[in-house]
Write a protein that holds these residues in place. Structure first.
Motif, PDB file in Angstrom:
ATOM      1  N   LEU A   1       0.828  -1.203   0.000  1.00  0.00           N
ATOM      2  CA  LEU A   1       0.000   0.000   0.000  1.00  0.00           C
ATOM      3  C   LEU A   1       0.866   1.258   0.000  1.00  0.00           C
ATOM      4  N   GLU A   2       1.954   1.224   0.743  1.00  0.00           N
ATOM      5  CA  GLU A   2       2.867   2.373   0.780  1.00  0.00           C
ATOM      6  C   GLU A   2       3.477   2.650  -0.589  1.00  0.00           C
ATOM      7  N   LEU A   3       3.775   1.577  -1.323  1.00  0.00           N
ATOM      8  CA  LEU A   3       4.415   1.705  -2.633  1.00  0.00           C
ATOM      9  C   LEU A   3       3.412   1.857  -3.770  1.00  0.00           C
ATOM     10  N   LEU A   4       2.123   1.770  -3.447  1.00  0.00           N
ATOM     11  CA  LEU A   4       1.061   1.764  -4.456  1.00  0.00           C
ATOM     12  C   LEU A   4       1.254   0.608  -5.439  1.00  0.00           C
ATOM     13  N   SER A   5       1.724  -0.509  -4.902  1.00  0.00           N
ATOM     14  CA  SER A   5       1.936  -1.708  -5.704  1.00  0.00           C
ATOM     15  C   SER A   5       0.624  -2.474  -5.826  1.00  0.00           C
ATOM     16  N   THR A   6       0.303  -2.898  -7.027  1.00  0.00           N
ATOM     17  CA  THR A   6      -0.952  -3.632  -7.248  1.00  0.00           C
ATOM     18  C   THR A   6      -0.739  -5.134  -7.416  1.00  0.00           C
ATOM     19  N   GLN A   7       0.537  -5.542  -7.500  1.00  0.00           N
ATOM     20  CA  GLN A   7       0.850  -6.957  -7.662  1.00  0.00           C
ATOM     21  C   GLN A   7       2.106  -7.283  -6.855  1.00  0.00           C
ATOM     22  N   ILE A   8       2.109  -8.461  -6.250  1.00  0.00           N
ATOM     23  CA  ILE A   8       3.272  -8.876  -5.464  1.00  0.00           C
ATOM     24  C   ILE A   8       3.620 -10.327  -5.767  1.00  0.00           C
ATOM     25  N   ILE A   9       4.878 -10.666  -5.521  1.00  0.00           N
ATOM     26  CA  ILE A   9       5.353 -12.037  -5.671  1.00  0.00           C
ATOM     27  C   ILE A   9       6.150 -12.413  -4.424  1.00  0.00           C
ATOM     28  N   LEU A  10       5.810 -13.519  -3.823  1.00  0.00           N
ATOM     29  CA  LEU A  10       6.577 -14.056  -2.697  1.00  0.00           C
ATOM     30  C   LEU A  10       7.730 -14.896  -3.223  1.00  0.00           C
ATOM     31  N   VAL A  11       8.876 -14.792  -2.575  1.00  0.00           N
ATOM     32  CA  VAL A  11      10.036 -15.619  -2.933  1.00  0.00           C
ATOM     33  C   VAL A  11      10.712 -16.059  -1.647  1.00  0.00           C
ATOM     34  N   HIS A  12      10.960 -17.340  -1.507  1.00  0.00           N
ATOM     35  CA  HIS A  12      11.793 -17.772  -0.383  1.00  0.00           C
ATOM     36  C   HIS A  12      12.627 -18.976  -0.799  1.00  0.00           C
ATOM     37  N   ASN A  13      13.603 -19.282   0.008  1.00  0.00           N
ATOM     38  CA  ASN A  13      14.548 -20.346  -0.323  1.00  0.00           C
ATOM     39  C   ASN A  13      14.395 -21.537   0.617  1.00  0.00           C
ATOM     40  N   HIS A  14      14.793 -22.690   0.120  1.00  0.00           N
ATOM     41  CA  HIS A  14      14.922 -23.895   0.938  1.00  0.00           C
ATOM     42  C   HIS A  14      16.407 -24.266   0.954  1.00  0.00           C
ATOM     43  N   PRO A  15      17.146 -23.865   1.987  1.00  0.00           N
ATOM     44  CA  PRO A  15      18.588 -24.128   1.999  1.00  0.00           C
ATOM     45  C   PRO A  15      18.946 -25.600   2.105  1.00  0.00           C
ATOM     46  N   SER A  16      18.044 -26.393   2.662  1.00  0.00           N
ATOM     47  CA  SER A  16      18.292 -27.838   2.714  1.00  0.00           C
ATOM     48  C   SER A  16      17.063 -28.545   2.186  1.00  0.00           C
ATOM     49  N   GLY A  17      17.248 -29.418   1.198  1.00  0.00           N
ATOM     50  CA  GLY A  17      16.121 -30.147   0.651  1.00  0.00           C
ATOM     51  C   GLY A  17      15.660 -29.622  -0.682  1.00  0.00           C
ATOM     52  N   ALA A  18      14.571 -30.195  -1.158  1.00  0.00           N
ATOM     53  CA  ALA A  18      14.037 -29.873  -2.471  1.00  0.00           C
ATOM     54  C   ALA A  18      13.201 -28.598  -2.413  1.00  0.00           C
ATOM     55  N   ALA A  19      12.771 -28.143  -3.577  1.00  0.00           N
ATOM     56  CA  ALA A  19      11.999 -26.905  -3.661  1.00  0.00           C
ATOM     57  C   ALA A  19      10.503 -27.111  -3.428  1.00  0.00           C
ATOM     58  N   GLU A  20      10.070 -28.353  -3.252  1.00  0.00           N
ATOM     59  CA  GLU A  20       8.649 -28.624  -3.058  1.00  0.00           C
ATOM     60  C   GLU A  20       8.124 -27.880  -1.827  1.00  0.00           C
TER      61      GLU A  20
ATOM     62  N   HIS B   1       4.228 -17.432  -5.903  1.00  0.00           N
ATOM     63  CA  HIS B   1       5.106 -17.713  -4.776  1.00  0.00           C
ATOM     64  C   HIS B   1       6.155 -18.684  -5.317  1.00  0.00           C
ATOM     65  N   VAL B   2       7.395 -18.223  -5.365  1.00  0.00           N
ATOM     66  CA  VAL B   2       8.469 -19.013  -5.952  1.00  0.00           C
ATOM     67  C   VAL B   2       9.421 -19.475  -4.852  1.00  0.00           C
ATOM     68  N   ILE B   3       9.704 -20.761  -4.844  1.00  0.00           N
ATOM     69  CA  ILE B   3      10.647 -21.343  -3.879  1.00  0.00           C
ATOM     70  C   ILE B   3      11.915 -21.723  -4.634  1.00  0.00           C
ATOM     71  N   ILE B   4      13.043 -21.282  -4.107  1.00  0.00           N
ATOM     72  CA  ILE B   4      14.328 -21.541  -4.750  1.00  0.00           C
ATOM     73  C   ILE B   4      15.171 -22.446  -3.858  1.00  0.00           C
ATOM     74  N   SER B   5      15.685 -23.510  -4.442  1.00  0.00           N
ATOM     75  CA  SER B   5      16.593 -24.390  -3.708  1.00  0.00           C
ATOM     76  C   SER B   5      17.770 -24.731  -4.609  1.00  0.00           C
ATOM     77  N   ARG B   6      18.757 -25.407  -4.058  1.00  0.00           N
ATOM     78  CA  ARG B   6      19.915 -25.791  -4.858  1.00  0.00           C
ATOM     79  C   ARG B   6      19.547 -26.840  -5.896  1.00  0.00           C
ATOM     80  N   GLU B   7      18.447 -27.540  -5.670  1.00  0.00           N
ATOM     81  CA  GLU B   7      18.039 -28.597  -6.594  1.00  0.00           C
ATOM     82  C   GLU B   7      17.118 -28.098  -7.695  1.00  0.00           C
ATOM     83  N   GLY B   8      16.622 -26.867  -7.578  1.00  0.00           N
ATOM     84  CA  GLY B   8      15.719 -26.355  -8.599  1.00  0.00           C
ATOM     85  C   GLY B   8      14.848 -25.248  -8.045  1.00  0.00           C
TER      86      GLY B   8
END
Length: 216
Positions: A154-173, A199-206
């Motif tokens: 709301l502060e940025l007047l953004s109308t779309q957002i994307i979540l991104v987080h990582n899985h440092p151990s294990g798969a991206a599931e 929502h994108v999950i990033i891991s070393r496997e994919g």
């Protein structure tokens, strides 16, 4: 090493193998050790060149023949590479697909030993306004406040957002907690006509995209 340096000068660094690149980095005339043997041992200990780049100084220095000075040289070279890559990727100004997200965020997240969650704030035309870390946690989890995510949008007047987080151990599931977080953020954002695009999950496997898998 003379033949290796001649090869570097005449054909460029791209012509060197992984072992040869490491040999140039760890070479030192002060102790007379064979640089290529040290490089071979380093690759064996870390599994690959990628493994060397991801290793911490404390681990590298324990590899036979490395020591503190060579380990410092290796982690500095790896950090230079990460920073150059991160600068290049910040030139991404339009985020339309999960591939854009991965290209933007992987250089930042793939070497982390802990979990972090970031949000990409976009305009209605998918132009990137800001990327912000919203949570930092442990190896297997991080706590995210969906209210703060929406507040910043709301502060940025953004109308779309994307979540991104990582899985440092294990798969991206995604875990059940990941799915719950996604729904909470989507519902909270929708109250203000803000759309959670992915929502994108990033891991070393994919990587894993909720949108690509039709979960959003």
């Amino acid at each position: 090493m003379k033949n290796l340096r001649d090869k570097l000068l005449s054909r460029g660094a791209a012509s060197l193998s992984d072992k040869e690149l490491l040999a140039v980095l760890v070479d030192s005339s002060s102790d007379g050790r064979d640089a290529q043997q040290i490089a071979e041992g380093l690759l064996s200990a870390c599994g690959s060149l990628q493994g060397v780049v991801r290793s911490e100084l404390s681990r590298l220095r324990m590899v036979e023949g490395i020591g503190v000075r060579r380990a410092e040289r290796l982690v500095v070279a790896a950090e230079i590479g990460r920073r150059v890559s991160a600068v290049s990727d910040t030139e991404v100004t339009c985020v339309s697909t999960d591939a854009d997200v991965v290209r933007l965020m992987r250089p930042l997240m793939e070497s982390m030993s802990h979990e972090e969650c970031w949000v990409l704030y976009l305009t209605s035309s998918n132009r990137l306004i800001e990327r912000q870390r919203v949570s930092q946690g442990g190896v297997q989890a991080t706590v995210v406040d969906h209210r703060l995510i929406v507040k910043r949008a709301l502060e940025l007047l953004s109308t779309q957002i994307i979540l991104v987080h990582n899985h440092p151990s294990g798969a991206a599931e995604p875990s059940p907690a990941d799915k719950t977080l996604t729904q909470k953020v989507a519902d909270a954002a929708a109250l203000f006509d803000i759309r959670l695009l992915d929502h994108v999950i990033i891991s070393r496997e994919g990587n894993f995209s909720f949108r690509r898998e039709h979960l959003l």
